[in-house]
Enzyme design. Structure first.
Site, PDB file in Angstrom:
ATOM      1  N   ASP A 163      -5.783   2.365  -3.870  1.00 21.89           N
ATOM      2  CA  ASP A 163      -7.024   2.211  -3.115  1.00 21.89           C
ATOM      3  C   ASP A 163      -7.290   3.426  -2.217  1.00 21.89           C
ATOM      4  O   ASP A 163      -8.363   3.544  -1.642  1.00 21.89           O
ATOM      5  CB  ASP A 163      -7.055   0.901  -2.312  1.00 21.89           C
ATOM      6  CG  ASP A 163      -5.981   0.798  -1.242  1.00 21.89           C
ATOM      7  OD1 ASP A 163      -5.119   1.698  -1.153  1.00 21.89           O
ATOM      8  OD2 ASP A 163      -6.009  -0.190  -0.476  1.00 21.89           O
ATOM      9  N   SER A 220       0.827  -1.199   0.000  1.00 20.25           N
ATOM     10  CA  SER A 220       0.000   0.000   0.000  1.00 20.25           C
ATOM     11  C   SER A 220       0.869   1.259   0.000  1.00 20.25           C
ATOM     12  O   SER A 220       1.631   1.476  -0.922  1.00 20.25           O
ATOM     13  CB  SER A 220      -0.959  -0.035   1.192  1.00 20.25           C
ATOM     14  OG  SER A 220      -1.891   1.001   1.137  1.00 20.25           O
ATOM     15  N   ASP A 259      -2.393   6.331  -3.889  1.00 19.56           N
ATOM     16  CA  ASP A 259      -1.236   5.606  -3.354  1.00 19.56           C
ATOM     17  C   ASP A 259      -0.829   4.485  -4.318  1.00 19.56           C
ATOM     18  O   ASP A 259      -1.530   4.237  -5.313  1.00 19.56           O
ATOM     19  CB  ASP A 259      -1.527   5.095  -1.941  1.00 19.56           C
ATOM     20  CG  ASP A 259      -2.596   4.013  -1.882  1.00 19.56           C
ATOM     21  OD1 ASP A 259      -3.349   3.872  -2.863  1.00 19.56           O
ATOM     22  OD2 ASP A 259      -2.694   3.312  -0.859  1.00 19.56           O
TER      23      ASP A 259
END
Length: 573
Positions: A307, A144, A303
């Site tokens: 998401d 992430s 990012d």
């Protein structure tokens, strides 16, 4: 076994390749580093794996990825789901394609077909693809928004959401049960393809995903009306968002979309970003520079796994670009969807908006204004995704929108995880609608503050690394749990919620009730004047996080109240 026993096993056993052994030989005299790499297994938590890339049991590498996948494969077989297969996506980080293939080939060696995207894709596209392909499970290789030295592995189930209880604990147990690296299966990629156990996901999935996103547009005519005038600056932060975001905006008719050139292409080192997180103002430096050159209306960044979405908007009165928190951008989309669906008669029956316990209290005010049911769940978008599944199973409600404070939201039910691609699309429609009205997104936000109250939130995160750090975090939580404060500064604690013990204590009456949510190591303090504070250890980083919110009578008043609450918390700690 001690950590030195594990270290020597990796150093001497034929199972591990020479590159891994060379890396370990280079640190053999650094006792602290050896301990950190081997004092525990990299934990397969409820969200999967996440850690620093490197050799060792407490690191992300091909061996820990394979081992986790063997546990997942064992669980899938026990569920009788091996014929359905598993979908796999990956981002732009170091070792992401390699980890994706290691997972796929472990599954294939266990007789479970792997469907793998040919190149990097956003996390929400994995959630969408696995349902389209009828898979039992899905894997996304991503860390992430973590720094570049990290990578991770998120696990999804057949409903398209990250795994929730009881399956999460059951999968964790299967992963923990794999203790012998030699028992982990793998096979040759060419052989897996030849046997039909490794398949590249077709471009049809990309096309149908785009069509699903377009169904969320309420006023296509407004976009067409301002397409020549509105200017958008976008950065994918060297990740997966570049192609899908540009494609959806182009197909909707937006003509002036400027991508930050230094952050356009995949870059596992995130060279221009100290921290590829849209929550970090420093990450927007290049995007804001380009925005000023182009006189852009709105600045957006996703990012690396696309998401989460961060935005800045031009305030025409000051001429400056104003940052929006995840709560603010989420509320803008929510207000627009609820208002326009009611106005156009397109609101479904029994509509529901889903938030988490640490999302802004403005969500309650907005849903009340439009007569929409608001449902609160635990922190983590998987719990929002789970609600969509429950709605479909019971027919109780129709999902309209969901959001969490950490810059994640979802319009539509095509995915069961937060989707920054659909969030970009929705916010661009809201920006277009504002442009047609002669106002900006910031003007609309101010109108919402005047209507609902000046809600403001903040977060304090305390980092405690290593084994000792984990123990310190546990002690901080236990101290708060066993001796909860009766006040934070001048604000009385009206109610204290302990989600681990499933209890709410009313400090006024002494009465207790249940939280109604699954057990989780989370503490929540309901304060006077619509203020609150929540404490929880991070599930992905060595941190304890404190979330706080207030309601003010003006921006300045809200700022003062947040500052006072933050100082009161720090004094308490």
């Amino acid at each position: 076994m001690s950590y030195m026993d594990d270290f020597n096993f990796w150093l001497n056993d034929d199972y591990f390749d020479q590159a891994t052994k060379d890396e370990l030989l280079a640190i053999r005299n650094d006792e602290k580093e050896v301990e950190d790499r081997f004092y525990k297994e990299l934990e397969f938590g409820t969200g999967g794996l996440r850690g620093v890339i490197g050799a060792g049991t407490n690191r992300m590498n091909i061996y820990t990825v394979r081992k986790a996948t063997q546990g997942l494969a064992n669980y899938i077989k026990k569920q009788g789901g091996e014929k359905k297969g598993v979908a796999i996506a990956y981002d732009s980080r170091r070792m992401s394609p390699e980890f994706a293939d290691e997972a796929a080939l472990c599954l294939a060696a266990n007789g479970i077909k792997a469907y793998v995207f040919e190149s990097l894709r956003p996390t929400p596209m994995l959630s969408y693809a696995l349902r389209q392909l009828g898979c039992i499970s899905g894997i996304v290789v991503t860390a992430s928004h973590n720094p570049p030295e990290y990578n991770g592995y998120k696990c999804y189930w057949e409903d398209g959401a990250q795994v929730t209880a009881p399956k999460d604990k059951e999968i964790i147990d299967e992963v923990k049960a794999v203790t012998d690296y030699h028992a982990v299966k793998t096979m040759d990629k060419a052989a897996a393809m030849e046997q039909g156990l490794y398949e590249i996901i077709s471009k049809d999935i990309d096309d149908s995903y785009m069509e699903e996103l377009k169904k969320q547009i309420i006023h296509p005519e407004v976009i067409k009306a301002v397409a020549d005038d509105i200017k958008i600056v976008y950065s994918p932060f060297n990740g997966t968002g570049n192609i899908p975001v540009r494609r959806i905006l182009s197909e909707l008719g937006f003509k002036n979309v400027y991508v930050v050139p230094e952050q356009e292409m995949p870059d596992p080192n995130f060279t221009t970003l100290a921290y590829p997180n849209p929550e970090d103002p420093k990450a927007f430096e290049l995007a804001l520079k380009l925005a000023k050159e182009k006189n852009a209306d709105v600045v957006m960044a996703t990012d690396p796994d696309a998401d989460r979405l961060g935005i800045y908007c031009l305030d025409t009165k000051s001429g400056e670009y104003v940052p929006f928190t995840g709560n603010m951008s989420g509320m803008l989309i929510a207000e627009y969807i609820l208002r326009e669906r009611v106005a156009t008669g397109t609101m479904p029956a029994n509509p529901a908006l889903v938030t988490t316990i640490v999302t802004t209290n403005m969500a309650q005010a907005i849903t009340k204004a439009y007569g929409i049911k608001e449902i609160e769940v635990l922190t983590g978008f998987k719990f929002i995704g789970e609600q969509i599944k429950l709605f479909e199973q019971t027919g109780s409600n129709n999902y309209v929108f969901g959001l969490e404070e950490s810059y994640g939201c979802l319009a539509g039910t095509h995915a069961r995880d937060k989707d920054a691609v659909v969030a970009v699309m929705c916010l661009c429609e809201v920006a277009a609608y504002c442009k047609k009205q002669g106002i900006t997104l910031w003007d609309m936000m101010m109108e919402m503050y005047e209507k609902y109250g000046f809600y403001k939130e903040t977060q304090v995160a305390i980092t405690k690394k290593g084994k000792e750090g984990l123990e310190e975090i546990a002690q901080m939580m236990e101290k708060l749990r066993n001796n909860p404060p009766k006040a934070l500064g001048e604000l009385k604690v009206l109610k204290f919620r302990d989600y681990k013990k499933n209890v709410i204590v009313d400090n006024e009456t002494g009465a207790t009730s249940e939280t109604g949510l699954p057990s989780s190591n989370v503490l929540y303090f309901e304060l006077e004047n619509d203020a609150w504070c929540c404490a929880r250890p991070s599930g992905t980083e060595p941190k304890i996080k404190f979330y706080m919110g207030v309601k003010g009578t003006s921006l300045a008043d809200a700022d003062e109240k947040v500052k006072a609450l933050t100082e009161a918390l720090q004094a308490q700690l």
